[in-house]
Design a protein around this motif. Sequence first.
Motif, mmCIF file in Angstrom:
data_model
loop_
_atom_site.group_PDB
_atom_site.id
_atom_site.type_symbol
_atom_site.label_atom_id
_atom_site.label_comp_id
_atom_site.label_asym_id
_atom_site.label_seq_id
_atom_site.Cartn_x
_atom_site.Cartn_y
_atom_site.Cartn_z
ATOM 1 N N ILE A 206 0.836 -1.205 0.000
ATOM 2 C CA ILE A 206 0.000 0.000 0.000
ATOM 3 C C ILE A 206 0.868 1.250 0.000
ATOM 4 O O ILE A 206 0.613 2.195 -0.747
ATOM 5 C CB ILE A 206 -0.962 -0.010 1.209
ATOM 6 N N GLU A 207 1.915 1.260 0.817
ATOM 7 C CA GLU A 207 2.799 2.428 0.870
ATOM 8 C C GLU A 207 3.503 2.641 -0.465
ATOM 9 O O GLU A 207 3.640 3.775 -0.931
ATOM 10 C CB GLU A 207 3.830 2.255 1.983
ATOM 11 N N THR A 208 3.946 1.570 -1.106
ATOM 12 C CA THR A 208 4.599 1.684 -2.412
ATOM 13 C C THR A 208 3.633 2.228 -3.453
ATOM 14 O O THR A 208 3.983 3.103 -4.246
ATOM 15 C CB THR A 208 5.141 0.307 -2.852
ATOM 16 N N PHE A 209 2.389 1.739 -3.442
ATOM 17 C CA PHE A 209 1.381 2.228 -4.377
ATOM 18 C C PHE A 209 1.101 3.708 -4.148
ATOM 19 O O PHE A 209 1.033 4.498 -5.093
ATOM 20 C CB PHE A 209 0.096 1.410 -4.243
ATOM 21 N N MET A 210 0.935 4.100 -2.881
ATOM 22 C CA MET A 210 0.662 5.514 -2.576
ATOM 23 C C MET A 210 1.831 6.394 -2.988
ATOM 24 O O MET A 210 1.631 7.491 -3.514
ATOM 25 C CB MET A 210 0.353 5.678 -1.090
ATOM 26 N N ALA A 211 3.034 5.937 -2.774
ATOM 27 C CA ALA A 211 4.207 6.721 -3.174
ATOM 28 C C ALA A 211 4.236 6.885 -4.692
ATOM 29 O O ALA A 211 4.563 7.967 -5.207
ATOM 30 C CB ALA A 211 5.478 6.045 -2.679
ATOM 31 N N PRO B 195 14.245 20.038 3.040
ATOM 32 C CA PRO B 195 15.361 19.256 3.582
ATOM 33 C C PRO B 195 15.089 17.754 3.495
ATOM 34 O O PRO B 195 13.948 17.298 3.594
ATOM 35 C CB PRO B 195 15.429 19.695 5.053
ATOM 36 N N GLU B 196 16.149 16.969 3.298
ATOM 37 C CA GLU B 196 16.002 15.519 3.154
ATOM 38 C C GLU B 196 15.423 14.876 4.409
ATOM 39 O O GLU B 196 14.661 13.915 4.334
ATOM 40 C CB GLU B 196 17.357 14.896 2.840
ATOM 41 N N SER B 197 15.739 15.436 5.570
ATOM 42 C CA SER B 197 15.215 14.859 6.815
ATOM 43 C C SER B 197 13.698 14.966 6.905
ATOM 44 O O SER B 197 13.052 14.180 7.594
ATOM 45 C CB SER B 197 15.865 15.538 8.020
ATOM 46 N N VAL B 198 13.107 15.929 6.211
ATOM 47 C CA VAL B 198 11.650 16.075 6.210
ATOM 48 C C VAL B 198 11.003 15.030 5.309
ATOM 49 O O VAL B 198 9.931 14.504 5.609
ATOM 50 C CB VAL B 198 11.257 17.504 5.745
ATOM 51 N N ILE B 199 11.650 14.695 4.211
ATOM 52 C CA ILE B 199 11.072 13.789 3.222
ATOM 53 C C ILE B 199 11.176 12.337 3.662
ATOM 54 O O ILE B 199 10.220 11.574 3.556
ATOM 55 C CB ILE B 199 11.769 13.978 1.859
ATOM 56 N N ASN B 200 12.337 11.922 4.149
ATOM 57 C CA ASN B 200 12.553 10.526 4.523
ATOM 58 C C ASN B 200 11.906 10.203 5.858
ATOM 59 O O ASN B 200 11.828 11.031 6.749
ATOM 60 C CB ASN B 200 14.050 10.220 4.602
ATOM 61 N N GLY B 201 11.447 8.988 6.012
ATOM 62 C CA GLY B 201 10.987 8.520 7.304
ATOM 63 C C GLY B 201 9.508 8.601 7.572
ATOM 64 O O GLY B 201 9.082 8.295 8.672
ATOM 65 N N MET C 176 1.411 9.485 6.776
ATOM 66 C CA MET C 176 0.919 10.013 5.497
ATOM 67 C C MET C 176 -0.608 10.086 5.482
ATOM 68 O O MET C 176 -1.184 11.079 5.035
ATOM 69 C CB MET C 176 1.412 9.136 4.347
ATOM 70 N N ILE C 177 -1.257 9.035 5.976
ATOM 71 C CA ILE C 177 -2.721 9.034 6.010
ATOM 72 C C ILE C 177 -3.232 10.129 6.942
ATOM 73 O O ILE C 177 -4.195 10.825 6.628
ATOM 74 C CB ILE C 177 -3.248 7.649 6.415
#
Length: 176
Positions: free
Chosen positions: A12-17, A37-43, A49-50
């Motif tokens: 599900i996460e891969t599909f949403m991404a 910043p990369e720290s905001v995007i990763n993790g 996300m939901i």
Amino acid sequence: VVANHGYDGLVIETFMAGVILLIAGFARAGSLIEYIPESVINGFTLGEMITYLAVGWIARSFYFSNIDEEIDDMVRTGRMGVFLLRPVNFHLMLLSQAAGESLFRICFFTAPIAVAILLMFPVSPPETVAAGASFLLSSLLSFLILAEINFLVGLLAFSLKSIQGIARAKYMLIQL
């Protein structure tokens, strides 16, 4: 992700991404990523996300208003004189009407859908009471700011033949 949500969560996460990447690609948003910043995007987890999407949708349903379209309609149909002769503050009347419409949307559209989302997905509550209060305050201020922008755009109906182009431009800017 697999450890917390299993392989189903990973799918599900891969599909949403993928969907998010397609939307960003069509919107040509790739040039904006250099400012984040990369720290905001990763993790981000699936639950985060939901939660972000659900809370954003709930907030947006609250601060939406049609004040500019109502003023434009009153000017085009000639009903503006009747409204201006009333012994009430025209600006406050439209703001109160928009607030009532927002409360109606929250009670009859947003709340039932929010309950369904809460039952189906792992939506996280605010970290602290202060964070929740800050969200509520920012949602209220968002409503007031957008209502005032709509009121100002609506006032352009007095001097323009049509405000549809300006209203569309305003809508596109707000969606950014």
